[in-house]
Design an enzyme around this catalytic site. Structure first.
Site, short mmCIF file in Angstrom:
data_model
loop_
_atom_site.label_atom_id
_atom_site.label_comp_id
_atom_site.label_asym_id
_atom_site.label_seq_id
_atom_site.Cartn_x
_atom_site.Cartn_y
_atom_site.Cartn_z
N GLN A 252 -30.57 -31.77 28.57
CA GLN A 252 -30.48 -30.68 28.76
C GLN A 252 -29.27 -29.78 28.03
OE1 GLN A 252 -31.13 -29.84 32.35
NE2 GLN A 252 -29.82 -31.46 33.33
N TYR B 155 -30.14 -15.14 41.42
CA TYR B 155 -31.04 -15.84 40.64
C TYR B 155 -32.27 -14.23 39.79
CZ TYR B 155 -30.48 -20.50 42.08
OH TYR B 155 -30.04 -21.70 42.59
N ASP C 5 -33.79 -41.05 37.33
CA ASP C 5 -34.65 -40.50 37.33
C ASP C 5 -35.30 -40.03 38.60
OD1 ASP C 5 -37.28 -38.53 36.04
OD2 ASP C 5 -38.23 -40.33 37.07
N GLY C 6 -35.30 -39.32 38.91
CA GLY C 6 -34.95 -38.20 40.75
C GLY C 6 -36.97 -39.19 41.03
N ASP D 250 -33.04 -30.64 44.73
CA ASP D 250 -32.87 -30.08 44.48
C ASP D 250 -33.02 -29.32 43.19
OD1 ASP D 250 -31.01 -27.44 43.31
OD2 ASP D 250 -29.26 -28.88 44.35
N GLU E 100 -29.01 -38.02 40.82
CA GLU E 100 -28.90 -37.28 39.59
C GLU E 100 -29.50 -38.03 38.63
OE1 GLU E 100 -27.68 -33.37 39.43
OE2 GLU E 100 -28.70 -34.13 37.16
#
Lengths: 344, 344
Positions: free
Chosen positions: B86, B280, B192-193, B211, B161
């Site tokens: 990203q 947000y 990778d979570g 999160d 993370e």
């Protein structure tokens, strides 16, 4: 200060809907209104009065929230003009329906503004039994009135809107709201809210709802102590007031000043509540809820749960979308940082 | 899927803070990072990756909130780069301190992001007695970890993370957060979570905190049913999960899908909560709170009130700014429109 009164019975010369055409061209002959041609693509939308971050978008800049701005894509400009008091604009947005701005600040959106309106009405009126006489200051579009009319006990509602152009916009673009100005229980007053309250009969109102814009521009007086003193005098013993009271994220200095004023003036109870509004800066708005000396008002525990009383509600109002008794109680629960500042 | 593990003891070659310089120039030699020169005035800030409504401002456009955009004035660009996953940007804002964005969406602001972080941690951990083993997915900056460390019963925290550049940013710009990666109870995993959870020991964790960013981009898998199934398996009986679950104003279709998945997977309880976050979109964010079959978890009535346990809290963490037990309970109270959609 001259207070012009226009009752529901004649609609008044000032409120002729012909003063606004559907393309937003303002061709009325009152010299205080500066007509601005609408551009449906929004490209020239804000020239001369404020500015946009991008053509075709509305951007909300204000010294009240420096360094941040919320923007909405404009599908169609419906009206833009300058009244005696402020810049007035109405546009169709891509996502929130019609959007009303005053002096470049979003006041209401059709699809996102209902939390503000439902809460500013039902927090005070849900906290007293049988509200009969209500004063609304501001709210000339009619959203607030719409919610007050849910209460079957209502006998008399006075609305005092300083800006006739706002009422014109309502009659032209929100006819389902403006229709309520003709309700026999409703009296529309065009004039200064602070002056109206000062001249009101002592002890007359059960509730006063101050649906104001921010404390810069025409609403400034509505955040000052003399105004609160006049409000307290116009309320019956155990009467209630609810005023728009800004954002805990942005305006704690304003909020603390309002609270200090209210604690000196209102001898019943003084409370701060808040709720979420997706199209307001920082996404929240607060309310001051105060009562005068007399029958005790426990704002945190509503005694008049309008959400349960649907059988008594005119069906054309539709159901409440945001408010319920639990949301009412939760509105008084503050984050720790705000609680420590507000309660100190 | 390879899961790279970097424990607190060596900091790992990937996490050398020299990979980022203070002016945002990215001169590391790992070829997946595309360095972008910082312009302190922000004028060329977003070229090539997204766009801004005005030079010197960051504007948050996304297909997840079409037709609206929140903008912040940039005081100083601190970092901008493209990771394997990203676009990563960090800037100093005029009003909210440092702001982290991923793929052009605001993830955290120093002065306005704490409601999100406090709630995503204390809603689940305040609902179970004595949390000992906690998994955090995402949260590579370290705000979430910071809050988890308030609990004196904690024995082991794993953080997974996916993006090492986010961890690099933390080490360089948030050293007070990154310092916690070296806490002996903490294991930092770069990977990778979803894959990590799938491989985790069954029944190991007391709580899993997801999160994540939005369900477009690298976090997409974290909103799918196979992920929730792996989470349920990795939790002990009566264990809890809290996942970021979007805005009731914008994403009801996503929320309904998450809830449907969770109702099929979690046999304890399934709840939706929400809170306000000033920076947000629409000013709110939601959370899914679920528990596995086993000792009952009543999320709406916290049993482990961290706000009262200040005597046990490391003083350097400072007091909680947003969360308290009443805010915890109020987070489960929904506006009528959302309640009817979510409970149906």
């Amino acid at each position: 200060m001259e207070v012009m009164t226009s009752t529901h019975t004649n609609g008044s010369a000032l409120l002729k809907s012909s003063a606004i055409t559907t393309n937003g061209y303002h061709n009325g002959n009152s010299n205080h209104r500066k007509g601005v041609t609408a551009h449906d693509n929004g490209r020239k939308l804000l020239e001369g009065s404020s500015n946009s971050l991008e053509p075709g978008w509305f951007s909300e800049f204000s010294p009240l929230w420096p360094g941040e701005a919320f923007s909405l894509k404009i599908e169609k400009l419906l009206f833009q003009g300058k009244s005696d008091y402020q810049d007035v604009m109405l546009f169709e947005s891509a996502t929130y329906g019609k959007v009303l701005t005053l002096d470049g600040a979003i006041q209401h959106t059709e699809n996102g503004g209902f939390p503000y309106t439902e809460m500013i009405v039902h927090l005070p009126l849900g906290s007293i039994p049988s509200p009969k006489k209500v004063l609304i200051i501001g709210g000339g579009i009619g959203f607030t009135l719409f919610e007050v009319l849910r209460y079957p006990t209502i006998e008399n509602i006075d609305i005092v809107e300083i800006d006739d152009v706002v009422v014109d916009v309502s009659r032209k673009f929100f006819p389902y709201l403006a229709a309520n100005f003709n309700d026999p229980r409703v009296t529309m007053v065009l004039g200064d809210g602070a002056a109206f309250v000062k001249a009101a009969k002592a002890g007359y109102y059960d509730a006063i709802i101050v649906d104001s814009s921010d404390p810069i521009g025409p609403a400034k007086d509505l955040f000052e102590r003399p105004f609160f003193e006049a409000v307290a005098k116009a309320l019956r013993p155990g009467g209630v007031v609810c005023t728009q009271a800004e954002s805990i994220w942005l305006h704690m200095h304003i909020i603390k000043q309002i609270i200090a004023n209210c604690r000196q003036v209102f001898k019943g109870s003084v409370n701060y509540a808040w709720t979420t509004v997706p199209t307001y800066p920082t996404g929240v708005i607060g309310y001051m809820l105060c009562s005068t000396e007399g029958p005790e008002v426990d704002f945190k525990n509503p005694v008049n749960p309008i959400d349960k009383a649907t059988a008594h509600i005119k069906s054309e109002l539709g159901p409440l979308k945001f408010y319920n008794s639990d949301i009412h109680k939760a509105a008084f629960i503050l984050p720790s940082f705000a609680a420590s500042l507000i309660e100190s």
